[in-house]
Scaffold this motif. Structure first.
Motif, mmCIF file in Angstrom:
data_model
loop_
_atom_site.group_PDB
_atom_site.id
_atom_site.type_symbol
_atom_site.label_atom_id
_atom_site.label_comp_id
_atom_site.label_asym_id
_atom_site.label_seq_id
_atom_site.Cartn_x
_atom_site.Cartn_y
_atom_site.Cartn_z
ATOM 1 N N GLN A 1 -26.325 -64.109 13.208
ATOM 2 C CA GLN A 1 -27.154 -63.839 14.375
ATOM 3 C C GLN A 1 -26.321 -63.111 15.420
ATOM 4 O OE1 GLN A 1 -29.413 -67.237 15.558
ATOM 5 N NE2 GLN A 1 -30.114 -66.335 17.479
ATOM 6 N N SER A 2 -26.936 -62.145 16.089
ATOM 7 C CA SER A 2 -26.223 -61.389 17.120
ATOM 8 C C SER A 2 -27.210 -60.947 18.187
ATOM 9 C CB SER A 2 -25.514 -60.169 16.528
ATOM 10 O OG SER A 2 -26.461 -59.252 15.998
ATOM 11 N N SER A 3 -26.678 -60.562 19.330
ATOM 12 C CA SER A 3 -27.525 -60.050 20.408
ATOM 13 C C SER A 3 -26.754 -59.007 21.199
ATOM 14 C CB SER A 3 -27.986 -61.182 21.330
ATOM 15 O OG SER A 3 -26.889 -61.790 21.974
ATOM 16 N N GLU A 4 -27.473 -58.041 21.717
ATOM 17 C CA GLU A 4 -26.910 -57.011 22.585
ATOM 18 C C GLU A 4 -27.828 -56.860 23.783
ATOM 19 O OE1 GLU A 4 -24.572 -53.730 20.044
ATOM 20 O OE2 GLU A 4 -26.726 -53.782 19.629
ATOM 21 N N HIS A 5 -27.252 -56.467 24.893
ATOM 22 C CA HIS A 5 -28.081 -56.291 26.075
ATOM 23 C C HIS A 5 -27.497 -55.197 26.966
ATOM 24 C CE1 HIS A 5 -24.911 -58.749 27.930
ATOM 25 N NE2 HIS A 5 -25.335 -58.263 29.088
ATOM 26 N N ALA A 6 -28.358 -54.721 27.845
ATOM 27 C CA ALA A 6 -27.934 -53.770 28.874
ATOM 28 C C ALA A 6 -28.716 -54.091 30.139
ATOM 29 C CB ALA A 6 -28.199 -52.333 28.437
ATOM 30 N N ASP A 7 -28.010 -54.203 31.226
ATOM 31 C CA ASP A 7 -28.612 -54.414 32.548
ATOM 32 C C ASP A 7 -27.959 -53.393 33.472
ATOM 33 O OD1 ASP A 7 -29.730 -55.242 34.886
ATOM 34 O OD2 ASP A 7 -29.118 -57.338 34.733
ATOM 35 N N GLN A 8 -28.596 -52.233 33.567
ATOM 36 C CA GLN A 8 -27.941 -51.085 34.178
ATOM 37 C C GLN A 8 -28.768 -50.507 35.320
ATOM 38 O OE1 GLN A 8 -27.370 -48.611 30.715
ATOM 39 N NE2 GLN A 8 -25.703 -49.893 29.924
ATOM 40 N N LYS A 9 -28.056 -49.939 36.276
ATOM 41 C CA LYS A 9 -28.668 -49.271 37.422
ATOM 42 C C LYS A 9 -28.080 -47.864 37.491
ATOM 43 C CE LYS A 9 -28.859 -53.658 39.972
ATOM 44 N NZ LYS A 9 -28.283 -54.449 38.860
ATOM 45 N N HIS A 10 -28.928 -46.909 37.836
ATOM 46 C CA HIS A 10 -28.410 -45.539 37.872
ATOM 47 C C HIS A 10 -29.201 -44.701 38.867
ATOM 48 C CE1 HIS A 10 -26.022 -42.239 36.282
ATOM 49 N NE2 HIS A 10 -27.111 -41.493 36.361
ATOM 50 N N PHE A 11 -28.472 -43.822 39.562
ATOM 51 C CA PHE A 11 -29.082 -42.865 40.486
ATOM 52 C C PHE A 11 -28.918 -41.460 39.924
ATOM 53 C CE2 PHE A 11 -28.825 -39.849 44.039
ATOM 54 C CZ PHE A 11 -30.071 -40.080 44.638
ATOM 55 N N SER A 12 -30.015 -40.710 39.846
ATOM 56 C CA SER A 12 -30.006 -39.328 39.362
ATOM 57 C C SER A 12 -30.566 -38.421 40.452
ATOM 58 C CB SER A 12 -30.875 -39.188 38.106
ATOM 59 O OG SER A 12 -30.566 -40.154 37.138
ATOM 60 N N PHE A 13 -30.106 -37.191 40.461
ATOM 61 C CA PHE A 13 -30.681 -36.246 41.418
ATOM 62 C C PHE A 13 -30.642 -34.834 40.858
ATOM 63 C CE2 PHE A 13 -26.216 -35.757 42.427
ATOM 64 C CZ PHE A 13 -26.085 -34.450 42.877
ATOM 65 N N ARG A 14 -31.405 -33.976 41.487
ATOM 66 C CA ARG A 14 -31.350 -32.542 41.192
ATOM 67 C C ARG A 14 -31.585 -31.764 42.472
ATOM 68 N NH1 ARG A 14 -36.757 -29.828 38.474
ATOM 69 N NH2 ARG A 14 -38.319 -30.956 39.683
ATOM 70 N N VAL A 15 -31.001 -30.578 42.527
ATOM 71 C CA VAL A 15 -31.193 -29.652 43.637
ATOM 72 C C VAL A 15 -31.300 -28.252 43.049
ATOM 73 C CG1 VAL A 15 -30.023 -31.035 45.387
ATOM 74 C CG2 VAL A 15 -28.693 -29.453 43.979
ATOM 75 N N GLY A 16 -32.001 -27.395 43.732
ATOM 76 C CA GLY A 16 -32.115 -26.035 43.246
ATOM 77 C C GLY A 16 -32.768 -25.134 44.269
ATOM 78 N N GLY A 17 -32.628 -23.850 44.030
ATOM 79 C CA GLY A 17 -33.229 -22.870 44.912
ATOM 80 C C GLY A 17 -33.705 -21.657 44.139
ATOM 81 N N LEU A 18 -34.805 -21.059 44.601
ATOM 82 C CA LEU A 18 -35.388 -19.883 43.961
ATOM 83 C C LEU A 18 -35.869 -18.949 45.065
ATOM 84 C CD1 LEU A 18 -37.796 -19.785 40.949
ATOM 85 C CD2 LEU A 18 -38.581 -18.833 43.120
ATOM 86 N N TYR A 19 -35.600 -17.666 44.902
ATOM 87 C CA TYR A 19 -36.019 -16.678 45.907
ATOM 88 C C TYR A 19 -36.953 -15.667 45.249
ATOM 89 C CZ TYR A 19 -35.901 -13.726 50.032
ATOM 90 O OH TYR A 19 -36.261 -13.025 51.162
#
Length: 716
Positions: free
Chosen positions: A467-485
């Protein structure tokens, strides 16, 4: 370590030259502008562009996006999302060959992608064999968002995502019935009906499909039933409720079994196999899947102009599979037989996803802000039973003269079994601002995710439990920026930066929880659009970090999180009218991809399934007068460059070039009452060329054989 040149000068020159040389005179340009205004109606009032989760045009987004319409899918006779993506730059489809139709797998800008979205919500997938598929009969269009998209959608690979837009109810009555037949004894019935219900505040749409045909591999077959009804309730001028159902039953879905490279891609003293070769047992080959999805969209427009949209869906799915897999050592010493193990999977998944969006416009001085605020949530629970004979590949099959009764199901003994329960939950909070200052468009967004995943495994091997177990308890911040003319001459140069993340289960050798795998992309390019033509050229560089690799001090122990992969390249996509009846679409992609950090000897290697160069073209001729009036001709060319045969890059899989053809005739030319009805012939791989895809030397697949489909569509 030597690195490849970022861009080959010849590649960049070809793409820029193509952009400049696109011809541009379209007599029906006024009609195109009118049609553009009808897009919202056709796609539905609750439609949101994939790239922005708003009604803002993709041409204003500083990131690559490709769109495939239902008309294009119908013209090419596609029967899966994978087939629909064949002409999209940056995408390599059908990774497990043409005979495998039960899953939609592809790479986007070099990174594996098997996690699709349907109307902006994830098609929840347990990463085993129960992947919900959406049949093209229920699709209005497909949008491919290139590069990291976590800022709007959370857990996504860095190459990009595919969002499938469902057909929506229309108030204008439209009804069609399609009968089709073709190669591999195809028998198919499709229907699509939409209208307002009397004088009420309701409109409906009901699409469906029944399909039967032989599989490409000997002794296999494919069957599918799709029912997709939906209803719009116009509760008031400000409020709309859409209720939708998608049901799909696949009692038979061909085969999944692979062949060794020897006798297919590489020479074998006994000859060659064929695209119809089935290296398994007809007595132990089953895939039965049933998927039911119930959803709704509630949209309310406030008097201030702000709009609230709530999009939710519940999924109940199951799949049962009986299959075999090959001895990874390859062929036996006789160079014609290979050992097989039999296995089965019994999988059930239940999931729920909801996305709440609030969008609106604000003006501050000279700046126009298009704001988006959102909270989404999803959960998935999967129960998986896996059984394996694990009998040292005791069953053998002759790949040149296969005995499809090689397995006696009544005498199988399963020496190994797993009982798994997988649970995952994700909550995301996101905000986006698309700012316009004259001809300058700026976009910025951020997202904070909370992800919890657990996997519990009970195993039994030759009577010994574990028997085995795996887990993940994760927090993450993502962002994007861009420009178009947006320049006055139709050109719009742009630049952007975007991030992605993927949760990683488990702990390292020090007992520390793994962090999410992350990706980031820089992209720069130019978009061009006028009434006659449209084109995009994009240069990108994606880096994925924190991938798992083996610990060189204990390769069988806990893994290390130090792997890194880099993909960089150029994409070109262009469409233009050469005359008022002749149009051309041309796409080209160059990718230089390598593993930049690894502990197992793969550093500087190219991952499998990533061709360096791909190119496609589709020429369409639809004369509106003369002897061929009402007829539409389409000719497509697809070129896929060579790929690596295995992770070690020990050999390559050859490149290939295929031709597709489509001819249709509008029956309105015979009788005005039949306008919109048509007869069509669509052929893919017109010259029946053999081509291949490989995971390694023991696991290769043939590409799709020649397919010819004759259909009759009656519209009324």
């Amino acid at each position: 370590m030597q690195h490849s040149v970022f861009f080959k000068p010849s590649t960049l020159a070809v793409a820029v030259a193509s952009l400049c040389l696109l011809p541009g005179h379209l007599a029906a340009s006024a009609d195109n502008h009118n049609a553009e205004g009808e897009v919202v109606t056709v796609l539905g009032e609750t439609y949101r562009h994939t790239a922005t989760k708003s009604a803002l045009a993709p041409q204003e987004t500083p990131q690559g996006i490709s769109v495939i319409t239902s008309d294009a899918m119908q013209q090419r006779g596609v029967s899966s999302v994978s087939e629909a993506l064949r002409f999209v730059p940056g995408v390599n489809t059908e990774l497990r060959g043409g005979a495998v139709s039960r899953m939609d797998f592809y790479t986007i800008r070099g990174f594996d992608s098997d996690y699709n979205f349907y109307d902006g919500l994830p098609l929840q997938y347990n990463s085993w064999n129960l992947q919900p598929q959406i049949d093209p009969v229920a699709i209005e269009q497909i949008e491919v968002f290139k590069g990291p998209t976590s800022v709007l959608y959370g857990n996504i690979p860095p190459g990009g995502m595919v969002n499938i837009i469902a057909k929506a109810p229309q108030r204008t009555p439209q009804h069609s019935l399609t009968l089709a037949s073709g190669t591999r004894r195809l028998a198919e019935l499709q229907w699509d009906s939409t209208a307002q219900i009397g004088d009420s505040d309701f409109a409906y749409r009901f699409v469906g499909l029944v399909r039967k045909r032989d599989g490409q591999a000997d002794t296999t077959k494919e069957e599918r039933l799709v029912l997709a009804p939906s209803v719009n309730w116009y509760m008031s001028e400000q409020t709309l409720l859409n209720v939708n159902v998608y049901f799909q039953d696949d009692p038979h879905m061909g085969m999944y079994t692979s062949l060794p490279a020897s006798g297919m891609v590489t020479p074998n003293p006994h000859g060659t196999t064929s695209p119809s070769t089935f290296p398994g047992s007809s007595h132990w080959n089953e895939y039965d899947r049933r998927v039911t999805m119930l959803g709704y969209k509630l949209q309310h427009r406030f008097q201030s102009g702000w709009v609230f949209l709530q999009n939710a869906r519940y999924m109940d799915a199951k799949a049962y599979q009986e299959n075999t897999y090959n001895n990874p050592a390859g062929l036996n010493d006789d160079q014609r037989t290979i050992g097989l193990n039999a296995y089965l999977t019994d999988e059930k998944s239940k999931g729920f996803a909801i996305d709440n969006q609030l969008s609106g416009q604000l003006t501050t001085g000279r700046f126009e802000h298009n704001l988006l605020f959102g909270i989404d949530y999803q959960r998935l629970k999967s129960d998986i039973l896996y059984k394996d004979t694990s009998d040292n590949y005791a069953h053998t099959i002759d790949i040149f003269n296969p005995d499809h009764g090689v397995i006696d199901r009544g005498n199988l003994t399963f020496n190994y079994s797993q009982d798994l329960t997988i649970r995952s939950r994700q909550t995301g909070f996101y905000v986006q601002d698309q700012v316009r200052l004259g001809d300058l468009v700026l976009i910025g967004g951020g997202r904070y995710d909370l992800v919890k995943s657990d996997q519990e495994t009970k195993a039994l091997y030759q009577g010994f439990p574990s028997q085995s177990s795996e887990h993940a308890d994760q927090k993450h911040f993502s962002f994007r920026v861009g420009g178009l003319y947006q320049l006055a001459n139709g050109f719009s140069p742009y630049i952007s930066y975007a991030e992605s993340f993927e949760p990683v289960l488990g702990i390292d050798k020090n007992g520390k929880d793994f962090e999410p795998a992350t990706g980031h992309q820089w992209e720069a390019g130019v978009k061009y659009e006028d009434s006659d033509r449209q084109a995009t050229i994009a240069l990108f560089q994606i880096t994925k970090e924190n991938t798992l690799v083996a610990d060189p001090e204990n390769i069988y122990g806990p893994k290390m999180q130090t792997g890194e992969t880099e993909s960089k390249g150029v994409e070109f996509e262009g469409q233009a009218y050469l005359t008022d009846a002749l149009s051309l679409a041309v796409n080209y992609t160059y990718i230089d991809m390598e593993i930049t950090k690894d502990t197992t000897g793969l550093q500087s290697k190219t991952p499998i399934w990533v061709p360096e160069q791909t190119a496609t073209a589709w020429l369409n001729y639809a004369p509106y007068q003369g002897v061929f009036a009402g007829t539409e001709f389409g000719l497509g060319i697809r070129h896929i460059g060579e790929t690596q045969m295995d992770a070690a890059n020990s050999d390559t899989v050859p490149s290939y070039t295929l031709a597709d053809l489509s001819v249709s005739y509008d029956l309105g030319g015979m009788d005005n009452d039949l306008t919109g009805s048509k007869v069509q012939v669509a052929a893919s791989n017109l010259f029946d060329k053999e081509y291949y895809s490989c995971y390694d030397k023991a696991n290769c697949w043939y590409g799709a054989e020649q397919s010819i489909e004759l259909s009759l569509t009656l519209s009324y």
